[in-house]
Design a protein around this motif. Sequence first.
Motif, PDB file in Angstrom:
ATOM      1  N   PRO A  48       0.856  -1.191   0.000  1.00 33.74           N
ATOM      2  CA  PRO A  48       0.000   0.000   0.000  1.00 33.74           C
ATOM      3  C   PRO A  48       0.896   1.245   0.000  1.00 33.74           C
ATOM      4  O   PRO A  48       1.976   1.257   0.610  1.00 33.74           O
ATOM      5  CB  PRO A  48      -0.786  -0.116   1.306  1.00 33.74           C
ATOM      6  N   TYR A  49       0.453   2.287  -0.669  1.00 32.84           N
ATOM      7  CA  TYR A  49       1.235   3.517  -0.812  1.00 32.84           C
ATOM      8  C   TYR A  49       1.695   4.054   0.545  1.00 32.84           C
ATOM      9  O   TYR A  49       2.830   4.510   0.685  1.00 32.84           O
ATOM     10  CB  TYR A  49       0.417   4.568  -1.567  1.00 32.84           C
ATOM     11  N   LEU A  50       0.827   3.993   1.556  1.00 32.81           N
ATOM     12  CA  LEU A  50       1.206   4.518   2.873  1.00 32.81           C
ATOM     13  C   LEU A  50       2.403   3.782   3.471  1.00 32.81           C
ATOM     14  O   LEU A  50       3.225   4.388   4.162  1.00 32.81           O
ATOM     15  CB  LEU A  50       0.026   4.474   3.838  1.00 32.81           C
ATOM     16  N   LEU A  51       2.541   2.497   3.195  1.00 30.63           N
ATOM     17  CA  LEU A  51       3.720   1.778   3.686  1.00 30.63           C
ATOM     18  C   LEU A  51       4.972   2.163   2.898  1.00 30.63           C
ATOM     19  O   LEU A  51       6.073   2.184   3.447  1.00 30.63           O
ATOM     20  CB  LEU A  51       3.509   0.267   3.623  1.00 30.63           C
ATOM     21  N   VAL A  52       4.802   2.487   1.626  1.00 28.90           N
ATOM     22  CA  VAL A  52       5.955   2.901   0.812  1.00 28.90           C
ATOM     23  C   VAL A  52       6.547   4.199   1.354  1.00 28.90           C
ATOM     24  O   VAL A  52       7.763   4.339   1.474  1.00 28.90           O
ATOM     25  CB  VAL A  52       5.563   3.052  -0.676  1.00 28.90           C
ATOM     26  N   VAL A  53       5.707   5.166   1.695  1.00 26.51           N
ATOM     27  CA  VAL A  53       6.209   6.471   2.146  1.00 26.51           C
ATOM     28  C   VAL A  53       6.442   6.529   3.663  1.00 26.51           C
ATOM     29  O   VAL A  53       7.029   7.494   4.151  1.00 26.51           O
ATOM     30  CB  VAL A  53       5.291   7.635   1.700  1.00 26.51           C
ATOM     31  N   ALA A  54       6.033   5.512   4.396  1.00 27.84           N
ATOM     32  CA  ALA A  54       6.214   5.520   5.855  1.00 27.84           C
ATOM     33  C   ALA A  54       7.660   5.746   6.290  1.00 27.84           C
ATOM     34  O   ALA A  54       7.902   6.484   7.252  1.00 27.84           O
ATOM     35  CB  ALA A  54       5.657   4.237   6.469  1.00 27.84           C
ATOM     36  N   VAL A  80       5.823  -6.366  -2.452  1.00 30.38           N
ATOM     37  CA  VAL A  80       6.072  -6.888  -1.110  1.00 30.38           C
ATOM     38  C   VAL A  80       7.408  -7.638  -1.153  1.00 30.38           C
ATOM     39  O   VAL A  80       7.685  -8.378  -2.093  1.00 30.38           O
ATOM     40  CB  VAL A  80       4.934  -7.828  -0.664  1.00 30.38           C
ATOM     41  N   GLY A  81       8.260  -7.394  -0.166  1.00 30.59           N
ATOM     42  CA  GLY A  81       9.552  -8.057  -0.094  1.00 30.59           C
ATOM     43  C   GLY A  81      10.683  -7.285  -0.759  1.00 30.59           C
ATOM     44  O   GLY A  81      11.845  -7.644  -0.598  1.00 30.59           O
ATOM     45  N   GLU A  82      10.358  -6.213  -1.500  1.00 31.74           N
ATOM     46  CA  GLU A  82      11.401  -5.374  -2.101  1.00 31.74           C
ATOM     47  C   GLU A  82      11.957  -4.438  -1.039  1.00 31.74           C
ATOM     48  O   GLU A  82      11.197  -3.816  -0.301  1.00 31.74           O
ATOM     49  CB  GLU A  82      10.800  -4.497  -3.211  1.00 31.74           C
ATOM     50  N   GLU A  83      13.275  -4.320  -0.950  1.00 33.77           N
ATOM     51  CA  GLU A  83      13.856  -3.360  -0.013  1.00 33.77           C
ATOM     52  C   GLU A  83      13.676  -1.954  -0.571  1.00 33.77           C
ATOM     53  O   GLU A  83      13.944  -1.700  -1.742  1.00 33.77           O
ATOM     54  CB  GLU A  83      15.341  -3.617   0.218  1.00 33.77           C
ATOM     55  N   ILE A  84      13.185  -1.063   0.285  1.00 33.88           N
ATOM     56  CA  ILE A  84      13.052   0.336  -0.104  1.00 33.88           C
ATOM     57  C   ILE A  84      13.997   1.168   0.764  1.00 33.88           C
ATOM     58  O   ILE A  84      14.180   0.881   1.949  1.00 33.88           O
ATOM     59  CB  ILE A  84      11.596   0.853   0.012  1.00 33.88           C
ATOM     60  N   THR A  85      14.590   2.162   0.142  1.00 31.42           N
ATOM     61  CA  THR A  85      15.449   3.100   0.859  1.00 31.42           C
ATOM     62  C   THR A  85      14.862   4.484   0.693  1.00 31.42           C
ATOM     63  O   THR A  85      14.670   4.949  -0.435  1.00 31.42           O
ATOM     64  CB  THR A  85      16.894   3.064   0.324  1.00 31.42           C
ATOM     65  N   ALA A  86      14.537   5.103   1.818  1.00 26.44           N
ATOM     66  CA  ALA A  86      13.995   6.459   1.823  1.00 26.44           C
ATOM     67  C   ALA A  86      15.140   7.428   2.027  1.00 26.44           C
ATOM     68  O   ALA A  86      16.031   7.189   2.849  1.00 26.44           O
ATOM     69  CB  ALA A  86      12.967   6.609   2.945  1.00 26.44           C
ATOM     70  N   GLU A  87      15.113   8.535   1.264  1.00 25.94           N
ATOM     71  CA  GLU A  87      16.142   9.561   1.372  1.00 25.94           C
ATOM     72  C   GLU A  87      15.495  10.937   1.460  1.00 25.94           C
ATOM     73  O   GLU A  87      14.592  11.245   0.683  1.00 25.94           O
ATOM     74  CB  GLU A  87      17.062   9.554   0.141  1.00 25.94           C
ATOM     75  N   LEU A  88      15.953  11.740   2.397  1.00 29.40           N
ATOM     76  CA  LEU A  88      15.569  13.147   2.489  1.00 29.40           C
ATOM     77  C   LEU A  88      16.837  13.967   2.296  1.00 29.40           C
ATOM     78  O   LEU A  88      17.759  13.880   3.102  1.00 29.40           O
ATOM     79  CB  LEU A  88      14.978  13.497   3.857  1.00 29.40           C
ATOM     80  N   GLU A  89      16.882  14.756   1.228  1.00 26.34           N
ATOM     81  CA  GLU A  89      18.018  15.634   0.975  1.00 26.34           C
ATOM     82  C   GLU A  89      17.630  17.048   1.386  1.00 26.34           C
ATOM     83  O   GLU A  89      16.701  17.636   0.812  1.00 26.34           O
ATOM     84  CB  GLU A  89      18.411  15.605  -0.491  1.00 26.34           C
ATOM     85  N   ILE A  90      18.316  17.590   2.381  1.00 27.09           N
ATOM     86  CA  ILE A  90      18.009  18.921   2.901  1.00 27.09           C
ATOM     87  C   ILE A  90      18.411  19.963   1.849  1.00 27.09           C
ATOM     88  O   ILE A  90      19.576  20.022   1.448  1.00 27.09           O
ATOM     89  CB  ILE A  90      18.748  19.196   4.230  1.00 27.09           C
ATOM     90  N   THR A  91      17.455  20.785   1.401  1.00 30.61           N
ATOM     91  CA  THR A  91      17.725  21.796   0.379  1.00 30.61           C
ATOM     92  C   THR A  91      17.634  23.216   0.913  1.00 30.61           C
ATOM     93  O   THR A  91      18.080  24.149   0.255  1.00 30.61           O
ATOM     94  CB  THR A  91      16.753  21.648  -0.810  1.00 30.61           C
ATOM     95  N   ARG A  92      17.045  23.381   2.103  1.00 32.74           N
ATOM     96  CA  ARG A  92      16.895  24.728   2.665  1.00 32.74           C
ATOM     97  C   ARG A  92      16.819  24.637   4.180  1.00 32.74           C
ATOM     98  O   ARG A  92      16.092  23.814   4.728  1.00 32.74           O
ATOM     99  CB  ARG A  92      15.605  25.356   2.143  1.00 32.74           C
TER     100      ARG A  92
END
Length: 129
Positions: A48-54, A80-92
Amino acid sequence: MTTTIPSAQGEVTVGDVLRTSRTYTVDEVREFQRLSGYPDNPQPRFLPYLLVVAPLTKLGGDIDYLSGRMTWSVRRPVAVGEEITAELEITRLEPVEGATKIGFEARIRCGDEVVVTGTSKGLVLGEHA
């Protein structure tokens, strides 16, 4: 003087990238569906999209981020089962009275492939610098 803010990963400034990775199991997706009122699917294929962005919200929590505006673009579903890596790049980072204005670019990757992109602007409360 460079503006910095505290995070669970240490002090961060413009240009820094916060990262976290996560892989969801079938059981975790089914539990999410149960808690969210979705019909049970014994073998869910996609997250579900909410788990992707969690994981992005976890990173936002690491810097006590309060969102003001977000935009997102989804390029493909995540299995399901794919590793996801979330990244936040600070721009300001801009100090204002009692807070710091913050902007960042966000990405969700599956391996080298970017599957979700977005931007967000908001605040980190408290005096920082």
